[in-house]
Design an enzyme around this catalytic site. Structure first.
Site, PDB file in Angstrom:
ATOM      1  N   SER A 134     -39.958  45.448   6.265  1.00 27.82           N
ATOM      2  CA  SER A 134     -40.945  46.311   5.620  1.00 27.82           C
ATOM      3  C   SER A 134     -41.904  46.811   6.696  1.00 27.82           C
ATOM      4  O   SER A 134     -41.970  46.232   7.790  1.00 27.82           O
ATOM      5  CB  SER A 134     -41.732  45.501   4.585  1.00 27.82           C
ATOM      6  OG  SER A 134     -42.742  46.300   3.981  1.00 27.82           O
ATOM      7  N   TYR A 187     -46.401  37.795   1.901  1.00 26.07           N
ATOM      8  CA  TYR A 187     -45.306  38.775   1.978  1.00 26.07           C
ATOM      9  C   TYR A 187     -45.201  39.356   3.394  1.00 26.07           C
ATOM     10  O   TYR A 187     -44.116  39.426   3.982  1.00 26.07           O
ATOM     11  CB  TYR A 187     -45.554  39.891   0.959  1.00 26.07           C
ATOM     12  CG  TYR A 187     -44.536  41.010   1.015  1.00 26.07           C
ATOM     13  CD1 TYR A 187     -43.278  40.843   0.461  1.00 26.07           C
ATOM     14  CD2 TYR A 187     -44.842  42.230   1.630  1.00 26.07           C
ATOM     15  CE1 TYR A 187     -42.339  41.866   0.509  1.00 26.07           C
ATOM     16  CE2 TYR A 187     -43.913  43.257   1.678  1.00 26.07           C
ATOM     17  CZ  TYR A 187     -42.660  43.072   1.114  1.00 26.07           C
ATOM     18  OH  TYR A 187     -41.735  44.085   1.172  1.00 26.07           O
TER      19      TYR A 187
HETATM   20  P1  NAP Z   1     -36.626  45.172  -6.653  1.00 27.82           P
HETATM   21  O1  NAP Z   1     -36.438  46.512  -7.250  1.00 27.82           O
HETATM   22  O2  NAP Z   1     -37.547  44.212  -7.307  1.00 27.82           O
HETATM   23  O3  NAP Z   1     -35.195  44.486  -6.440  1.00 27.82           O
HETATM   24  C1  NAP Z   1     -35.142  43.218  -5.842  1.00 27.82           C
HETATM   25  C2  NAP Z   1     -33.706  42.725  -5.800  1.00 27.82           C
HETATM   26  O4  NAP Z   1     -33.688  41.427  -5.160  1.00 27.82           O
HETATM   27  C3  NAP Z   1     -33.111  42.521  -7.186  1.00 27.82           C
HETATM   28  O5  NAP Z   1     -31.730  42.755  -7.129  1.00 27.82           O
HETATM   29  C4  NAP Z   1     -33.394  41.050  -7.449  1.00 27.82           C
HETATM   30  O6  NAP Z   1     -32.519  40.531  -8.437  1.00 27.82           O
HETATM   31  C5  NAP Z   1     -33.125  40.478  -6.047  1.00 27.82           C
HETATM   32  N1  NAP Z   1     -33.732  39.165  -5.832  1.00 27.82           N
HETATM   33  C6  NAP Z   1     -35.044  38.828  -5.888  1.00 27.82           C
HETATM   34  N2  NAP Z   1     -35.192  37.529  -5.624  1.00 27.82           N
HETATM   35  C7  NAP Z   1     -33.953  37.030  -5.415  1.00 27.82           C
HETATM   36  C8  NAP Z   1     -33.451  35.740  -5.108  1.00 27.82           C
HETATM   37  N3  NAP Z   1     -34.252  34.676  -4.998  1.00 27.82           N
HETATM   38  N4  NAP Z   1     -32.117  35.592  -4.921  1.00 27.82           N
HETATM   39  C9  NAP Z   1     -31.292  36.651  -5.046  1.00 27.82           C
HETATM   40  N5  NAP Z   1     -31.706  37.890  -5.338  1.00 27.82           N
HETATM   41  C10 NAP Z   1     -33.021  38.075  -5.525  1.00 27.82           C
HETATM   42  O7  NAP Z   1     -37.158  45.285  -5.139  1.00 27.82           O
HETATM   43  P2  NAP Z   1     -36.991  46.464  -4.049  1.00 27.82           P
HETATM   44  O8  NAP Z   1     -38.213  47.294  -4.107  1.00 27.82           O
HETATM   45  O9  NAP Z   1     -35.667  47.111  -4.166  1.00 27.82           O
HETATM   46  O10 NAP Z   1     -37.063  45.579  -2.701  1.00 27.82           O
HETATM   47  C11 NAP Z   1     -35.880  45.157  -2.061  1.00 27.82           C
HETATM   48  C12 NAP Z   1     -36.235  44.701  -0.655  1.00 27.82           C
HETATM   49  O11 NAP Z   1     -36.858  45.767   0.033  1.00 27.82           O
HETATM   50  C13 NAP Z   1     -37.191  43.520  -0.589  1.00 27.82           C
HETATM   51  O12 NAP Z   1     -36.818  42.661   0.457  1.00 27.82           O
HETATM   52  C14 NAP Z   1     -38.522  44.168  -0.293  1.00 27.82           C
HETATM   53  O13 NAP Z   1     -39.388  43.307   0.400  1.00 27.82           O
HETATM   54  C15 NAP Z   1     -38.081  45.324   0.590  1.00 27.82           C
HETATM   55  N6  NAP Z   1     -39.030  46.442   0.614  1.00 27.82           N
HETATM   56  C16 NAP Z   1     -39.253  47.201  -0.487  1.00 27.82           C
HETATM   57  C17 NAP Z   1     -40.131  48.269  -0.406  1.00 27.82           C
HETATM   58  C18 NAP Z   1     -40.389  49.207  -1.565  1.00 27.82           C
HETATM   59  O14 NAP Z   1     -41.244  50.078  -1.437  1.00 27.82           O
HETATM   60  N7  NAP Z   1     -39.694  49.109  -2.670  1.00 27.82           N
HETATM   61  C19 NAP Z   1     -40.810  48.524   0.789  1.00 27.82           C
HETATM   62  C20 NAP Z   1     -40.567  47.721   1.897  1.00 27.82           C
HETATM   63  C21 NAP Z   1     -39.664  46.680   1.802  1.00 27.82           C
HETATM   64  P3  NAP Z   1     -32.953  39.283  -9.385  1.00 27.82           P
HETATM   65  O15 NAP Z   1     -34.393  39.453  -9.734  1.00 27.82           O
HETATM   66  O16 NAP Z   1     -32.017  39.356 -10.554  1.00 27.82           O
HETATM   67  O17 NAP Z   1     -32.707  38.062  -8.570  1.00 27.82           O
END
Ligand code: NAP
Length: 257
Positions: A143, A157
């Protein structure tokens, strides 16, 4: 476009929603076979069915990346289903806010356990298969928050996301002798289910602070990850790629003109 991805076996943790779903869709579109991992079975099975095409399979494996045993199970399933494992996307992550003064050891442990230790567990489990592949790729979803920027309430985080980069650099050096590359993408604010949970006000404020004046899409992220997975990117390792619409560049809101 990326012919060297055709037929590769890919594992995407957190591939059931958001950025991970975008990564899985991108790999399938380029001809790879994909296993997605998440905790929620119903969502996972629905996403796998949605992403499966006439000639490429997407399979869901239920698992929690903070449990080393679940990571081993997911890696074994990918190898069994798709005859090996070439590309691992460590993407599963959570971002619950907690002010430092009130953060409990449990809250801290959960974020580090999923975001950081989960990265270790998946790569450790995948290592023998990636070595056999001879062209292994590890792509971490870090991130901008932590490695570059800070945000009140997200110290745990931010530490987990900066920690992934510390892991990446040593792993890249350690695994280079097997032809495995380890790189990280660093998204800014990307439109996902997880981000939507942060509310409309958060999203409006973010859009106003991004020079390109929009949140990123899961496709924006997938394009960068796909590049890092190709044969053509085989000489890039231990590196980061920021995908944030320029968010980390301006000195202030006034600087954007
Ligand atoms: P999201 O929409 O909440 O999706 C998160 C995914 O991770 C879901 O498939 C969730 O499925 C899975 N997950 C969460 N905890 C888990 C666990 N303990 N074991 C296995 N799977 C797990 O989040 P997102 O925004 O796409 O974020 C995805 C990644 O990108 C993260 O690492 C986040 O830090 C990073 N990121 C996101 C952003 C952003 O703006 N969206 C920015 C920077 C970085 P379940 O809940 O069913 O387990």
């Amino acid at each position: 476009m990326f012919t060297s991805i055709i037929g590769r076996s890919v594992l995407v943790t957190g591939g059931t929603k958001g950025i991970g779903k975008g990564l899985a869709a991108g790999f399938v579109a380029e001809g790879a076979n994909v296993v997605i991992v998440g905790r929620d079975r119903e969502v996972g099975e629905r996403t796998a069915a949605e992403l499966t095409t006439a000639d490429r399979t997407v399979a869901f494996v239920q698992g929690d990346v903070s449990a080393a045993g679940d990571c081993a199970t997911a890696v074994a399933a990918a190898q069994e289903l798709h005859g090996g494992l070439d590309i691992v996307c460590c993407n599963a992550g959570i971002f619950p806010a907690a002010p430092l003064a009130e953060m409990t050891p449990g809250q801290l442990g959960e974020v580090l356990g999923i975001n950081l230790m989960g990265t270790f567990f998946i790569v450790q489990a995948a290592l023998p298969a990636l070595q056999r592949s001879g062209r292994g790729r590890v792509i971490l979803t870090s991130s901008i928050t932590g490695p570059i920027t800070g945000y009140s309430g997200w110290s745990h985080y931010g530490a987990s996301k900066a920690g992934q980069l510390g892991f990446m650099r040593s792993a890249a050096v350690e695994l280079a002798k097997y032809g495995i590359t380890v790189n990280a993408i660093m998204p800014g604010n990307i439109s996902t289910e997880g981000l939507a949970d942060l509310g409309d006000e958060y999203i409006r404020t973010m859009e106003a602070s991004i020079p390109l004046r929009r949140l990123g899409t899961i496709k924006d992220i997938a394009s960068a990850a796909l590049f890092l997975a190709t044969e053509e990117a085989g000489y890039i390792t231990g590196q980061t790629l920021v995908i944030d619409g320029g968010q980390t560049v301006p000195e202030s809101l006034e600087a954007m003109g």
